[in-house]
Design a protein around this motif. Structure first.
Motif, PDB file in Angstrom:
ATOM      1  N   ALA A  28       0.641  -1.262   0.050  1.00  0.00           N
ATOM      2  CA  ALA A  28      -0.219   0.166  -0.042  1.00  0.00           C
ATOM      3  C   ALA A  28       0.931   1.442  -0.127  1.00  0.00           C
ATOM      4  N   GLY A  46       1.120   2.837  -3.499  1.00  0.00           N
ATOM      5  CA  GLY A  46      -0.076   4.126  -3.177  1.00  0.00           C
ATOM      6  C   GLY A  46       0.689   5.491  -3.498  1.00  0.00           C
ATOM      7  N   PRO A  64      -3.261   8.305  -7.629  1.00  0.00           N
ATOM      8  CA  PRO A  64      -3.682   9.384  -7.014  1.00  0.00           C
ATOM      9  C   PRO A  64      -4.129   8.987  -5.559  1.00  0.00           C
ATOM     10  N   THR A  65      -3.983   9.940  -4.513  1.00  0.00           N
ATOM     11  CA  THR A  65      -4.241   9.551  -3.076  1.00  0.00           C
ATOM     12  C   THR A  65      -5.583   8.928  -2.877  1.00  0.00           C
ATOM     13  N   VAL A  66      -6.598   9.318  -3.493  1.00  0.00           N
ATOM     14  CA  VAL A  66      -8.000   8.838  -2.979  1.00  0.00           C
ATOM     15  C   VAL A  66      -7.953   7.481  -3.614  1.00  0.00           C
ATOM     16  N   GLY A  69      -5.457   5.529  -3.910  1.00  0.00           N
ATOM     17  CA  GLY A  69      -4.676   4.713  -2.759  1.00  0.00           C
ATOM     18  C   GLY A  69      -5.257   4.515  -1.744  1.00  0.00           C
ATOM     19  N   MET A  70      -6.310   5.296  -1.219  1.00  0.00           N
ATOM     20  CA  MET A  70      -6.906   5.137   0.135  1.00  0.00           C
ATOM     21  C   MET A  70      -7.956   3.879  -0.289  1.00  0.00           C
ATOM     22  N   LYS A  71      -8.404   3.792  -1.343  1.00  0.00           N
ATOM     23  CA  LYS A  71      -9.480   2.813  -1.842  1.00  0.00           C
ATOM     24  C   LYS A  71      -8.655   1.345  -2.005  1.00  0.00           C
ATOM     25  N   MET A  72      -7.453   1.493  -2.369  1.00  0.00           N
ATOM     26  CA  MET A  72      -6.848   0.324  -2.545  1.00  0.00           C
ATOM     27  C   MET A  72      -6.420  -0.274  -0.964  1.00  0.00           C
ATOM     28  N   GLU A  73      -5.912   0.952  -0.264  1.00  0.00           N
ATOM     29  CA  GLU A  73      -5.802   0.461   1.326  1.00  0.00           C
ATOM     30  C   GLU A  73      -7.198  -0.504   1.652  1.00  0.00           C
ATOM     31  N   ASN A  74      -8.132   0.257   1.376  1.00  0.00           N
ATOM     32  CA  ASN A  74      -9.631  -0.678   2.102  1.00  0.00           C
ATOM     33  C   ASN A  74      -9.630  -1.998   1.411  1.00  0.00           C
ATOM     34  N   ASP A  75      -9.225  -1.943   0.049  1.00  0.00           N
ATOM     35  CA  ASP A  75      -9.343  -3.341  -0.513  1.00  0.00           C
ATOM     36  C   ASP A  75      -8.408  -4.328   0.163  1.00  0.00           C
ATOM     37  N   LEU A  76      -7.158  -4.024   0.244  1.00  0.00           N
ATOM     38  CA  LEU A  76      -6.253  -4.847   0.928  1.00  0.00           C
ATOM     39  C   LEU A  76      -6.667  -4.984   2.309  1.00  0.00           C
ATOM     40  N   SER A  77      -7.259  -4.185   3.101  1.00  0.00           N
ATOM     41  CA  SER A  77      -7.749  -4.457   4.206  1.00  0.00           C
ATOM     42  C   SER A  77      -8.680  -5.430   4.415  1.00  0.00           C
TER      43      SER A  77
END
Lengths: 236, 245
Positions: free
Chosen positions: B197, B201, B205-207, B209-217
């Motif tokens: 991430a 990330g 783009p940061t947003v 990246g934040m959604k990718m963070e949610n997916d990984l979580s």
């Protein structure tokens, strides 16, 4: 309107949100996140408000997500949908007006990440910071893997997120996580409000544009850069 | 894992320590071994972290054969999904310097120095430094190092954010092992996803990246490690017995 886990005040173009869940060390539960989302969306369209301040009512800023709510979700798909499409943290990243945070005691996990979503962070010398996610087989979920990179050097991002290393106020100041630290708490509060008033005297449209540009400056692509590096090397 | 020509591999708990079999090598020597090694590391569930031992110093030269000059070692190191550390000693220049840039934690001795002097070569050749170094130490310092070829010592390297910590030559390996053992105490799924991430990330783009963070979580939600860790938390017990599943 009364809120259960936050206190909200609006005075002289300044909105002030205090995290108020002291019985659980100011952790973020589902209701608190919904309350914050509602207030933030209201503030973002309130033309009277020019700046937002976050602080807490107790001795710690926040202990992060309320882990007692974990493993209680109805399904992974549902949980992912809520996390992605009702995301308070994305709203905060996209919040157009300046955000100032005032921290003391512990800022852990999402609490720490909330500070990283702020434009300015002022800290009391009692402040301590920790991202404990990897210790609990979690990853940050309030934007930490994205926002830390934008604010501090890569090396410190990895120390904090991958090695879960704790920081005190001095180290946070040294590496650029906080703008300033204060020994006297009342002086800190005073400073934050003077700072907020100073910012609110600037034209809002101008502030919004500058904040967007600064945030945009951190959006970049290394693989493209790496390819370009190779192409240039070949053509020399 | 001793099938490599140019690496010596030692296992430590759930990690590996990799050393070069000689201190002076060419990039094409290392490339094929490293390619193989990165795959082995990524697909071996018993390896949770990786450390490179350069405590005896190391140098990497460009390939003698022009056909191999563009083989990228740093891209291979960037492809390691698990946390990477390195222990550095001596004079680190050019390709060797670029080799350490994608690593997640860097320790060096007091007498280490770092420099890049490709700018003065007729055949200017970089392997990631122009992209990685500004991200690590900031644009101005990176320009000084790359465009003027300045040398920096270990203390400057720490103050620039290139090196996490300095130690003496006799303590460097112990410190590296200590850090290695610390990170293998955490869930390997969490450390790998966190690394992914952060690194990936930074490129989107940061947003997003934040959604990718949610997916990984969300992927982690179903892991045994996470379920057990949260249950331990609820029962007020510490949890340090991750399985990586």
């Amino acid at each position: 309107m009364p809120w259960e886990y936050i206190k909200y005040n609006k005075k002289n173009n300044i909105a002030h949100i205090e995290l108020d869940n002291s019985s659980k060390k100011n952790s973020f539960n589902i209701i608190m996140r919904e309350e914050l989302k509602e207030v933030i969306n209201a503030i973002s369209v309130d033309n009277d408000i020019k700046v937002l301040i976050f602080s807490s009512t107790s001795e710690n800023f926040s202990s992060g997500a309320d882990l007692s709510e974990f493993n209680t979700f109805p399904s992974i798909v549902k949980s992912n949908q809520i996390a992605k499409y009702k995301n308070l943290w994305i709203d905060l990243y996209q919040f157009e007006k300046p955000i100032i945070s005032l921290t003391k005691g512990w800022a852990i996990g999402s609490g720490f990440e909330l500070l990283m979503l702020s434009d300015f962070v002022f800290a009391h010398t009692s402040s301590k910071f920790l991202m404990p996610e990897v210790q609990w087989s979690l990853i940050p979920i309030s934007g930490g893997t994205q926002t830390f990179v934008n604010k501090i050097k890569d090396l410190y991002v990895k120390e904090i997120l991958l090695f879960s290393e704790e920081l005190n106020a001095d180290k946070a100041l040294k590496i650029g996580l906080v703008n300033c630290i204060f020994e006297d708490y009342s002086e800190l509060v005073n400073h934050v409000f003077i700072y907020a008033e100073k910012i609110s005297s600037i034209d809002t449209a101008r502030l919004i544009k500058i904040k967007k540009l600064l945030n945009f400056s951190t959006e970049k692509n290394i693989y493209f850069g790496k390819r370009l590096e190779e192409i240039y090397s070949r053509s020399l | 894992m001793n099938k490599y020509n140019f690496f010596k591999i030692k296992k430590y708990k759930k990690s590996v320590v990799i050393a070069f079999s000689k201190n002076n090598m060419t990039a094409d020597d290392i490339y094929y071994d490293l390619n193989l090694l990165v795959d082995d590391i990524n697909f071996d569930d018993n390896i949770w972290a990786v450390a490179f031992d350069f405590s005896k110093g190391f140098q990497i030269h460009n390939a003698d054969d022009d056909r191999f000059i563009y083989l990228s070692l740093t891209e291979l190191v960037m492809n390691i999904r698990k946390p990477t550390l390195c222990a550095i000693n001596g004079q680190i220049i050019n390709r060797a310097f670029e080799f350490i840039l994608p690593m997640d934690y860097r320790i060096c001795t007091q007498n280490s120095t770092f420099s890049m002097n490709q700018i003065s070569d007729v055949n200017i050749q970089f392997d990631g430094a122009t992209q990685l170094l500004p991200r690590i130490i900031g644009l101005n310092k990176a320009k000084e190092m790359i465009m003027f070829g300045i040398d920096i010592n270990s203390e400057e390297a720490v103050s620039f954010g290139l090196i996490n910590t300095i130690t003496s030559e006799d303590k460097i390996m112990n410190l590296m092992i200590e850090k290695l053992l610390k990170i293998v105490d955490f869930s390997p799924l969490a450390t790998q996803y966190t690394k992914e991430a952060i690194n990936f990330g930074n490129e989107i783009p940061t947003v997003q990246g934040m959604k990718m963070e949610n997916d990984l979580s969300s992927i982690l939600l179903s892991s045994n490690d996470r379920i057990q860790a949260i249950n331990s938390f609820k029962n007020k017990k510490s949890h340090r017995n991750f399985k990586g599943k």
